[in-house]
Each structure stands twice: as structure tokens, then as C-alpha cells.
Design a protein around this motif. Structure first.
Motif, short mmCIF file in Angstrom:
data_model
loop_
_atom_site.label_atom_id
_atom_site.label_comp_id
_atom_site.label_asym_id
_atom_site.label_seq_id
_atom_site.Cartn_x
_atom_site.Cartn_y
_atom_site.Cartn_z
N THR A 104 0.82 -1.21 0.00
CA THR A 104 0.00 0.00 0.00
C THR A 104 0.86 1.26 0.00
N ILE A 146 -2.14 1.95 -3.08
CA ILE A 146 -3.39 1.22 -3.27
C ILE A 146 -4.07 1.02 -1.92
N SER A 147 -5.30 0.56 -1.95
CA SER A 147 -6.06 0.34 -0.72
C SER A 147 -5.59 -0.95 -0.04
N ALA A 148 -5.93 -1.07 1.26
CA ALA A 148 -5.57 -2.28 1.99
C ALA A 148 -6.23 -3.53 1.39
N GLN A 176 -7.01 -4.04 -1.69
CA GLN A 176 -6.32 -4.37 -2.92
C GLN A 176 -4.97 -5.03 -2.63
#
Length: 307
Positions: free
Chosen positions: A40, A45-47, A49
Motif C-alpha cells: 500500500t 493502493i487500498s488495503a 487491494q
């Protein structure tokens, strides 16, 4: 950890996902562990993802990764075998050298930490970006360019007209392989000594006439026979020689630099074997081939552009 194998056949994910999978493998391979936050933080990116990417890697390489509850991290397994990053050990070491030397930023790599390293080298003036772009364009578009050049034979920059067609790197320097209008031959110009680029125009000379560049020859290298047997064995192993012989494919135009750097152009017995640890068994052949190629080029250039 198992022996590194060439990249295996995979169902190709889209580029952005593949880059993150490569990052997972890079961190596992070189650092031994990985957290979701590494993903991340690196890619923004999101957790969820990040978790999905790790699951994708687990699916593709289940024997490479395992979760360690004590460390609260994913770790490399003893059976680890890369499927993305490949056997790029030298790539890792070269990046360390580039960071330590100030030629690359650590944030431009996937490292999480740097080992202690010191680079002993003479730092040269960085190449001017505008000059490099002009030379690259001249190579691509087959043009000749007017340059100001700091020749070792002159006290100030001198005007030259060259038609570059390739780059070469030898002995810590970048060279621009070029046709020289003033001399009507092909020669090397040190990229760092080009201080300005002016006019450009189409070049009538075919770079294929640079036979010294086009022709390859094998340098036959052996450990210096005057060294003790154990030293010869160590050198043979270092250079991965077969039967104490190494064949080094080299362009004729570059053989001079390699021979000079390793003292291969010096006849045996003149230098201490500890200063000349390698010997060139076909030195006369290389020098003769270089002379023949140079003469063929000169003959073709004397006949004019139509040659």
C-alpha cells in the motif's frame, strides 16, 4: 531456498497488477518478508487491494510464501523459486552501487533497506540531458551534428562534425561511436567531453561501413601462466573459464578498451603477473583483424557515399 529457475509460463495479468506481483516477489526474495503495508505504501493502493494482490501471488506461487503469525508478516519459504524476478543478482548489486554513488534514488527502487556499502570511484561531470537527447536523435534519424568537443590534444573546445550511430561503455566511460567528417573515418568520442551540439543535417555516410564496429571477434583469455597454480584456479573460477580459457565476444572497435583496461595489450613477462592476472592468447590476431577492418572502412569511405 531452491535454485533460481527461468521465469515460468504464467497467465499474464495486466501490467499494473504484474508490477505489484513482481514487487511482492522482490521483497520476499531479497528481504525475506513482506507486509501488506509494503504494497500500500509503495503503490498507493487500498488495503483490500493489497490483500488481493498477496492472495494472487499465493495462488500463482503457493510454495514461495507463508504467513508467520509471530512476525505478523508473510515470509519466504525454504522452497522459494522466483517466477517473476528471475536470476538478476547483478541487477540488485548494480542498484546498490547506483544509490551509493548518487546516480539513483532509493525511492526509485523496491528496496526496504540498504546494506552498508561504499563506492570507490572517480565521479565525472554528469552528462547534459540536452546533449544526450541531441545525440540520441541524431542516431535515430541518421543525421550528422556539429559539436563542441574537449579534445585531449587541444586546450579548448574544438568544432567537430560527427554522425553518431551507436553508444559504447568501457572503462567507466560512455563513448559515442561516430563518423567524423574532418577525418572521414569512424572513431569514438567521449560523451562527457561534448559540451555543445549545434546544427544538424542528413548524413550521406552509411554506418554499415564501420567495419570495426560491425565485426565481432573472440578474445581468448587465460590466467597468467606465471601465477601460482592456486591463483590460476581462483581466477579461472572467478571468470567461469572452461579448461582455464575464456572466450570474450567483443566488437573490434571496443577490443582496444578491454585490452587496455586489463593489461591484455602488454606482452607477457613485462608486467608482474599479479598486475597482469589475465593473458590474451590471440593478441596478434585481434590487432591484425582491427587493422584489416580499419583499412576496409577507409577504402569504402574513399570511394564516397555511394560505396
Amino acid at each position: 531456498m531452491s535454485e533460481i529457475k527461468p521465469e515460468q509460463s504464467l497467465t499474464s495479468p495486466r501490467w499494473s497488477v504484474r508490477r505489484r506481483l513482481e514487487f511482492i516477489e522482490f521483497r520476499l526474495f531479497w528481504s525475506g518478508r513482506l507486509n501488506r503495508s509494503d504494497l500500500t505504501d509503495m503503490f498507493g493502493i487500498s488495503a483490500p487491494q493489497g490483500s488481493a494482490d498477496i492472495k494472487d501471488y499465493e495462488r500463482l506461487a503457493p510454495e514461495n510464501i507463508v504467513y508467520d503469525a509471530t512476525l505478523k508478516a508473510f515470509v519466504r519459504t525454504p522452497a522459494f523459486s522466483p517466477i517473476f524476478v528471475g536470476a538478476f543478482t547483478d541487477h540488485y548489486l548494480l542498484q546498490i552501487v547506483a544509490i551509493a554513488g548518487g546516480w539513483m534514488r532509493m525511492e526509485d527502487t523496491w528496496f526496504d533497506a540498504m546494506p552498508r556499502v561504499e563506492v570507490a570511484t572517480l565521479k565525472r561531470q554528469p552528462t547534459d540531458t540536452a546533449i544526450l537527447l541531441s545525440v540520441l536523435a541524431a542516431i535515430k534519424e541518421r543525421k550528422e551534428i556539429d559539436i563542441s568537443y574537449l579534445s585531449l590534444t587541444g586546450s579548448s573546445s574544438e568544432a567537430r562534425t560527427i554522425a553518431p550511430h551507436a553508444f559504447a561503455y568501457a572503462g567507466g566511460k560512455w563513448y559515442v561511436r561516430s563518423w567524423a567528417r574532418e577525418h572521414n573515418d569512424f572513431r569514438d568520442y567521449v560523451l562527457g567531453r561534448i559540451v555543445a551540439v549545434a546544427d544538424e543535417r542528413p548524413c550521406p555516410i552509411d554506418p554499415a561501413l564501420d567495419f570495426e564496429w560491425a565485426h565481432m571477434i573472440n578474445l581468448e583469455v587465460i590466467p597468467n601462466e606465471a601465477l601460482p597454480a592456486e591463483r590460476r584456479e581462483a581466477i579461472a573460477r572467478e571468470y567461469r573459464m572452461v579448461d582455464h580459457k575464456l572466450l570474450v565476444p567483443c566488437r573490434l572497435s571496443l577490443s582496444f578498451y578491454l585490452m587496455s583496461e586489463l593489461n591484455l595489450d602488454v606482452a607477457p613477462g613485462i608486467l608482474s603477473p599479479f598486475k597482469q592476472q589475465l593473458q590474451l592468447t590471440n593478441r596478434v590476431e585481434v590487432e591484425q583483424a582491427r587493422g584489416v577492418a580499419r583499412e576496409l572502412t577507409n577504402q569504402a569511405l574513399r570511394r564516397g557515399p555511394a560505396a
